[in-house]
Every structure is written in structure tokens, then in C-alpha cells.
Design a protein around this motif. Sequence first.
Motif, PDB file in Angstrom:
ATOM      1  N   TYR A 283      -7.136  53.738  -1.273  1.00  0.00           N
ATOM      2  CA  TYR A 283      -8.468  53.157  -1.309  1.00  0.00           C
ATOM      3  C   TYR A 283      -8.424  51.631  -1.323  1.00  0.00           C
ATOM      4  N   ALA A 284      -7.373  51.057  -1.888  1.00  0.00           N
ATOM      5  CA  ALA A 284      -7.275  49.599  -1.977  1.00  0.00           C
ATOM      6  C   ALA A 284      -6.376  49.002  -0.907  1.00  0.00           C
ATOM      7  N   GLN A 285      -5.803  49.835  -0.074  1.00  0.00           N
ATOM      8  CA  GLN A 285      -4.772  49.397   0.865  1.00  0.00           C
ATOM      9  C   GLN A 285      -5.291  48.397   1.894  1.00  0.00           C
ATOM     10  N   SER A 286      -6.579  48.467   2.213  1.00  0.00           N
ATOM     11  CA  SER A 286      -7.119  47.557   3.222  1.00  0.00           C
ATOM     12  C   SER A 286      -7.210  46.120   2.729  1.00  0.00           C
ATOM     13  N   HIS A 287      -7.088  45.926   1.425  1.00  0.00           N
ATOM     14  CA  HIS A 287      -7.017  44.564   0.882  1.00  0.00           C
ATOM     15  C   HIS A 287      -5.556  44.133   0.975  1.00  0.00           C
ATOM     16  N   SER A 288      -5.194  43.555   2.121  1.00  0.00           N
ATOM     17  CA  SER A 288      -3.792  43.337   2.462  1.00  0.00           C
ATOM     18  C   SER A 288      -2.991  42.525   1.443  1.00  0.00           C
ATOM     19  N   PRO A 289      -3.579  41.524   0.742  1.00  0.00           N
ATOM     20  CA  PRO A 289      -2.764  40.778  -0.218  1.00  0.00           C
ATOM     21  C   PRO A 289      -2.297  41.605  -1.409  1.00  0.00           C
ATOM     22  N   LEU A 290      -2.898  42.775  -1.622  1.00  0.00           N
ATOM     23  CA  LEU A 290      -2.658  43.533  -2.841  1.00  0.00           C
ATOM     24  C   LEU A 290      -1.186  43.863  -3.042  1.00  0.00           C
ATOM     25  N   LEU A 291      -0.505  44.290  -1.982  1.00  0.00           N
ATOM     26  CA  LEU A 291       0.864  44.766  -2.113  1.00  0.00           C
ATOM     27  C   LEU A 291       1.913  43.699  -1.823  1.00  0.00           C
ATOM     28  N   ASP A 292       1.476  42.464  -1.572  1.00  0.00           N
ATOM     29  CA  ASP A 292       2.428  41.409  -1.224  1.00  0.00           C
ATOM     30  C   ASP A 292       3.489  41.196  -2.304  1.00  0.00           C
ATOM     31  N   SER A 293       3.099  41.350  -3.553  1.00  0.00           N
ATOM     32  CA  SER A 293       4.032  41.123  -4.664  1.00  0.00           C
ATOM     33  C   SER A 293       4.740  42.397  -5.110  1.00  0.00           C
ATOM     34  N   PHE A 294       4.522  43.482  -4.386  1.00  0.00           N
ATOM     35  CA  PHE A 294       5.080  44.772  -4.785  1.00  0.00           C
ATOM     36  C   PHE A 294       5.765  45.443  -3.594  1.00  0.00           C
ATOM     37  N   PRO A 295       6.905  44.899  -3.156  1.00  0.00           N
ATOM     38  CA  PRO A 295       7.553  45.408  -1.943  1.00  0.00           C
ATOM     39  C   PRO A 295       8.030  46.854  -2.075  1.00  0.00           C
ATOM     40  N   ASN A 296       8.449  47.268  -3.252  1.00  0.00           N
ATOM     41  CA  ASN A 296       8.887  48.656  -3.412  1.00  0.00           C
ATOM     42  C   ASN A 296       7.715  49.620  -3.264  1.00  0.00           C
ATOM     43  N   VAL A 297       6.561  49.228  -3.787  1.00  0.00           N
ATOM     44  CA  VAL A 297       5.369  50.056  -3.643  1.00  0.00           C
ATOM     45  C   VAL A 297       4.961  50.116  -2.176  1.00  0.00           C
ATOM     46  N   ALA A 298       4.998  48.975  -1.505  1.00  0.00           N
ATOM     47  CA  ALA A 298       4.630  48.941  -0.085  1.00  0.00           C
ATOM     48  C   ALA A 298       5.571  49.821   0.738  1.00  0.00           C
ATOM     49  N   ARG A 299       6.869  49.742   0.456  1.00  0.00           N
ATOM     50  CA  ARG A 299       7.853  50.575   1.157  1.00  0.00           C
ATOM     51  C   ARG A 299       7.579  52.057   0.938  1.00  0.00           C
ATOM     52  N   TRP A 300       7.337  52.418  -0.311  1.00  0.00           N
ATOM     53  CA  TRP A 300       7.066  53.820  -0.660  1.00  0.00           C
ATOM     54  C   TRP A 300       5.790  54.324   0.007  1.00  0.00           C
ATOM     55  N   LEU A 301       4.724  53.514  -0.008  1.00  0.00           N
ATOM     56  CA  LEU A 301       3.452  53.939   0.567  1.00  0.00           C
ATOM     57  C   LEU A 301       3.585  54.114   2.078  1.00  0.00           C
ATOM     58  N   THR A 302       4.297  53.195   2.724  1.00  0.00           N
ATOM     59  CA  THR A 302       4.530  53.311   4.166  1.00  0.00           C
ATOM     60  C   THR A 302       5.300  54.587   4.489  1.00  0.00           C
ATOM     61  N   ALA A 303       6.304  54.894   3.686  1.00  0.00           N
ATOM     62  CA  ALA A 303       7.108  56.091   3.915  1.00  0.00           C
ATOM     63  C   ALA A 303       6.270  57.355   3.745  1.00  0.00           C
ATOM     64  N   ALA A 304       5.430  57.374   2.718  1.00  0.00           N
ATOM     65  CA  ALA A 304       4.579  58.548   2.487  1.00  0.00           C
ATOM     66  C   ALA A 304       3.610  58.746   3.647  1.00  0.00           C
ATOM     67  N   GLN A 305       3.019  57.657   4.114  1.00  0.00           N
ATOM     68  CA  GLN A 305       2.023  57.756   5.174  1.00  0.00           C
ATOM     69  C   GLN A 305       2.642  57.903   6.558  1.00  0.00           C
ATOM     70  N   SER A 306       3.954  57.777   6.639  1.00  0.00           N
ATOM     71  CA  SER A 306       4.655  57.999   7.912  1.00  0.00           C
ATOM     72  C   SER A 306       5.052  59.458   8.094  1.00  0.00           C
ATOM     73  N   ARG A 307       4.876  60.260   7.073  1.00  0.00           N
ATOM     74  CA  ARG A 307       5.255  61.663   7.166  1.00  0.00           C
ATOM     75  C   ARG A 307       4.366  62.384   8.192  1.00  0.00           C
ATOM     76  N   PRO A 308       4.936  63.300   8.960  1.00  0.00           N
ATOM     77  CA  PRO A 308       4.140  64.006   9.973  1.00  0.00           C
ATOM     78  C   PRO A 308       2.908  64.701   9.401  1.00  0.00           C
ATOM     79  N   ALA A 309       3.007  65.248   8.207  1.00  0.00           N
ATOM     80  CA  ALA A 309       1.857  65.945   7.618  1.00  0.00           C
ATOM     81  C   ALA A 309       0.710  64.979   7.364  1.00  0.00           C
TER      82      ALA A 309
END
Length: 218
Positions: free
Chosen positions: A179-205
Amino acid sequence: MLTIYGVYRSRAIRPLWVLEECKAPFTHIPVIQAYRLTDSTAASAALNTAMPDYLAINPLGQVPAMRDGALLLTESLAICLHIARKYGGSLGPTSDDESSLMEQWALFAATAVEPAAIEILYTLRDGQADTATGQGIIRVAAEKLKRPLARLEAHLAPQDWLLTRFTVADIMVAECLRYAQSHSPLLDSFPNVARWLTAAQSRPAFQTVWAKRAAEPE
């Protein structure tokens, strides 16, 4: 057979993602939110949350809802946990300790992440992001998310997923944070969270349910 009520453009996408991951058979009844319709009581109105037949299922008039035999659930994260436990294989818990951890992450998502994240979503959705009021709402909401995101950042530093593998816990937290992902600055300071979220949303399901969401009318 398990039945899910709700459209993809709602919190129903959470259990629908779980079901897509585990390939469990289910019936989908696309109930739309009444507030999205010009006249939810019109004879031609789509099946919606204000209709008596649906209010008999969930008197709160919200989606999703789930029937599985005699069991009726009306909270999205409880539905996700139920599906993962019963049908999800490795998505669900393999021990009592894992069950407790998944419940903890569900509560974390619902209480520490979603309330502030949804403030950002609504502000962006309503076109208020460029107003002084909207900017203030986003700033305060982003500040509220710093502590839970710091918690996630540290937890994900040594590992890819919230548990030792991808599970329903990742789906629940990722969906609330989205829900907050469209606020792009939000994850700038949290690279591990950004990596994890990208991986989850890259799943085929996820890609499958997201495509179905995009196909629904706004």
C-alpha cells in the motif's frame, strides 16, 4: 470446495495469492466493494458488499470472506493463514513454533504496517500527494513506518525470507507494505526490505494475480 468472495482489487488479493502459490482448487465469487459503484442497489448492479445476500455472509460488508466447509472467515490474514495451514504445503507451518511465528508476522503486518501504509495509499489514490495537506499525511505516515521497516531490515539482513523459506508470512507482510510502495522514497533507507519485496512480487503466482487485478475495472 473452498470459496473466496471478493475482487482482486481488494484485500481478497491476499488469499488469492496464497491460493495461486499452492494451486489449491477453489471457487471465486467476485464481490465488489459497494462504495465503488454509483448505485449499489440498482437492479443492474454487480454483486457487491451492500447486498443482503452478501451481508448474510459478512455483516460488516467487507471483502474478502471465505467459506471452507462449515468454516466461515471474514478477515483476510486469518484466511491466508487457514489456507496455508490446510492446503499450502511449505507455505504453511511445519511446527508449532513456525505457526506462532506466522501468526506474529500477520499481527505485525496488520498493526505495525498496514494502518500507516494505507494512509499513503489513499493520499496518492485521491490525488492529494502534491498538496500541502497530502504531503503532511505522507510525511507522518512514512515516519510511522520507519520503526517497523527497521525491524524488517535487520531481520532480512542475513536471510531472503521472513522464515527459512518463502511462506504465507511473506505474502501477508508484503501485501500490507504494498500500500505504501508507490511512495518511492520510503524504501530508500531499507535495501534489504526493498530486495525482499521485489523478490516476493517477482514470483509467478504474484504476477498472475496482479495481471488479474489489472484486468478488473478500476
